[in-house]
Scaffold this active site. Structure first.
Site, PDB file in Angstrom:
ATOM      1  CE  LYS A  35      -0.862  -0.011   5.491  1.00  0.00           C
ATOM      2  NZ  LYS A  35      -1.135  -0.568   5.953  1.00  0.00           N
ATOM      3  NE  ARG A 131      -7.129   1.322  11.665  1.00  0.00           N
ATOM      4  CZ  ARG A 131      -5.680   1.070  11.219  1.00  0.00           C
ATOM      5  NH1 ARG A 131      -4.847   1.929  11.110  1.00  0.00           N
ATOM      6  NH2 ARG A 131      -5.290   0.061  10.350  1.00  0.00           N
ATOM      7  CE1 TYR A 254      13.401  31.199   4.564  1.00  0.00           C
ATOM      8  CE2 TYR A 254      13.347  28.568   5.013  1.00  0.00           C
ATOM      9  CZ  TYR A 254      13.392  29.948   3.837  1.00  0.00           C
ATOM     10  OH  TYR A 254      13.129  30.279   3.264  1.00  0.00           O
ATOM     11  CG  MET A 302      10.302  23.738  -0.361  1.00  0.00           C
ATOM     12  SD  MET A 302      10.081  24.438  -1.818  1.00  0.00           S
ATOM     13  CE  MET A 302       8.422  25.086  -0.387  1.00  0.00           C
TER      14      MET A 302
HETATM   15  C1  LIG Z   1      -0.606  -1.212   6.817  1.00  0.00           C
HETATM   16  C2  LIG Z   1      -0.945  -3.060   7.279  1.00  0.00           C
HETATM   17  C3  LIG Z   1      -0.487  -4.345   7.644  1.00  0.00           C
HETATM   18  C4  LIG Z   1       1.163  -3.243   7.584  1.00  0.00           C
HETATM   19  O1  LIG Z   1       1.327  -3.391   8.767  1.00  0.00           O
HETATM   20  P1  LIG Z   1       2.732  -3.410   8.999  1.00  0.00           P
HETATM   21  O2  LIG Z   1       2.904  -2.696  10.177  1.00  0.00           O
HETATM   22  O3  LIG Z   1       3.518  -2.583   8.068  1.00  0.00           O
HETATM   23  O4  LIG Z   1       3.526  -4.480   8.477  1.00  0.00           O
HETATM   24  C5  LIG Z   1      -0.415  -4.889   7.642  1.00  0.00           C
HETATM   25  N1  LIG Z   1      -2.997  -5.496   7.863  1.00  0.00           N
HETATM   26  C6  LIG Z   1      -3.220  -4.192   7.206  1.00  0.00           C
HETATM   27  C7  LIG Z   1      -4.461  -3.824   7.457  1.00  0.00           C
HETATM   28  C8  LIG Z   1      -2.472  -2.914   6.878  1.00  0.00           C
HETATM   29  O5  LIG Z   1      -3.445  -1.677   7.048  1.00  0.00           O
END
Ligand SMILES: *Cc1c(COP(=O)(O)O)cnc(C)c1O
Length: 358
Positions: A35, A131, A254, A302
């Site tokens: 992801k 969640r 800055y 930046m």
């Molecule tokens: C991001 C995610 C993972 C992987 O998490 P890591 O901590 O990077 O291993 C696994 N399951 C779900 C549902 C996630 O959103």
């Protein structure tokens, strides 16, 4: 000539890291979590290396799933957050995607969809993360509904841990999972990176490691994975493009957030927050310059940042700098900046050129 910054991807490290995951979870299948554009590494750059030894890819953006399919991956693809509207089911069906199901409306939408083939689904239990997912007392009826639907093929139980990387561990959530599934016999997919490494009894049929594939620590502490053989996949490097010789009281950058205590040589590095380097990294954040560890001074701008050259007097314009990677774990930089390697890796800016190292 472009700015000297780039991110090198050590593709061989992906293979190594996947092998480490196999060693930790020898009897589970592996969803390689890609992801967020493969944790900032670029899905198109990394998926081939991971494909050699993973059983599927997990992500959450439908567009990324389609890209992966159209790039040639024919194995399973899991949508970790499920779908967001009933119309998404057309693409899920067309591209043979596996989807998480976490709400009644999604079951309803699947029931009403016209599909070419039944969908494989991951029934998501909210075991305490709060969640996504069915409440424990709702899981049984969701499962009863799901297994009667002609549009649903296989069903796997999914849940996600909140503290698998910390002292609380997974005990409390595992108890919720066991209770909610007492009368349900489903294959399981529970473990993120931390649970895969540190709570092997959670592994079940499938594991879902993400950050460890890229060689960063799920706990944020590099020491926790130092002995595993995991290797950083990304090295963010740049060069010194300016030198300043400060006298006592001279201030830098800055807000003049840094003042020299005495004579001090500093280097200006071509890397800033628009490259993805954390702007909130304070003076003292580690940086590798010309073979030695030194640290930042003053605010990150930046496009530039400034580093102490006291420990590396030979450093000059053109000297190599590593912001994080093989010589300096991203976890160490993140810890100094009060965040996690996850955030730094995924924040790598699109303007940073990628160099592929096979
Ligand atoms: C991001 C995610 C993972 C992987 O998490 P890591 O901590 O990077 O291993 C696994 N399951 C779900 C549902 C996630 O959103």
């Amino acid at each position: 000539m472009p700015r000297p910054i780039n991110a090198t991807l050590h593709l061989a490290a992906l293979t190594t890291n996947l092998r480490v995951v196999r060693r930790f979870a020898p009897s589970a299948k592996i969803w390689a979590v890609v992801k967020a554009n493969a944790y900032g590494h670029g899905l198109q750059h990394v998926w081939c290396s991971l494909a050699e030894n993973s059983d599927g890819f997990a992500l959450l953006d439908l567009n990324e799933a389609v890209l992966l399919r159209e790039s040639g991956w024919q194995g399973p693809i899991l949508l970790l957050e499920g779908f967001f509207q009933p119309a998404d089911l057309m693409l899920i069906d067309r591209y043979c995607l596996t989807t998480a199901v976490n709400s009644d409306w999604q079951l309803q939408a699947i029931a009403e969809a016209h599909l070419q083939a039944p969908l494989d689904v991951y029934l998501k239990l909210n075991s305490g993360m709060n969640r996504l997912g069915f409440a424990p007392e709702r899981l049984h009826s969701a499962w009863l509904t799901a297994k009667e639907l002609h549009n649903i093929g296989s069903i796997t139980l999914m849940s996600h841990f909140a503290t698998a990387d910390g002292t609380e561990g997974v005990t409390e959530q595992m108890a919720v999972i066991e209770r909610a599934t007492a009368a349900i016999d489903l294959p399981r997919c529970l473990a993120n990176s931390a649970a895969t490494l540190w709570h092997p009894h959670t592994q079940g049929e499938w594991v879902r490691p993400g950050v460890i594939l890229y060689g960063a620590s799920p706990s944020g502490n590099w020491q926790d994975i130092a002995a595993t053989g995991l290797q950083p996949v990304m090295t963010l490097s740049s060069k010194i493009i300016g030198i300043q010789q400060l006298q006592a009281g001279d201030r830098v950058g800055y807000g003049w957030r840094y003042a020299a205590g005495g004579a001090q040589r500093i280097g200006v590095v071509a890397c800033g927050y628009a490259d993805g380097y954390p702007r909130h990294a304070p003076t003292g954040t580690p940086v590798w310059v010309d073979g030695v560890l030194t640290h930042t001074v003053g605010s990150v701008s930046m496009d530039m940042m400034t580093v102490d050259l006291t420990p590396c007097p030979q450093a000059t314009i053109g000297t190599d700098v590593e912001l994080w990677g093989r010589k300096l774990p991203v976890d160490d930089v993140a810890a100094a900046a009060g965040t996690l390697g996850y955030e730094l890796l995924t924040a790598l800016a699109a303007r940073v050129p990628i160099v592929i190292e096979k």
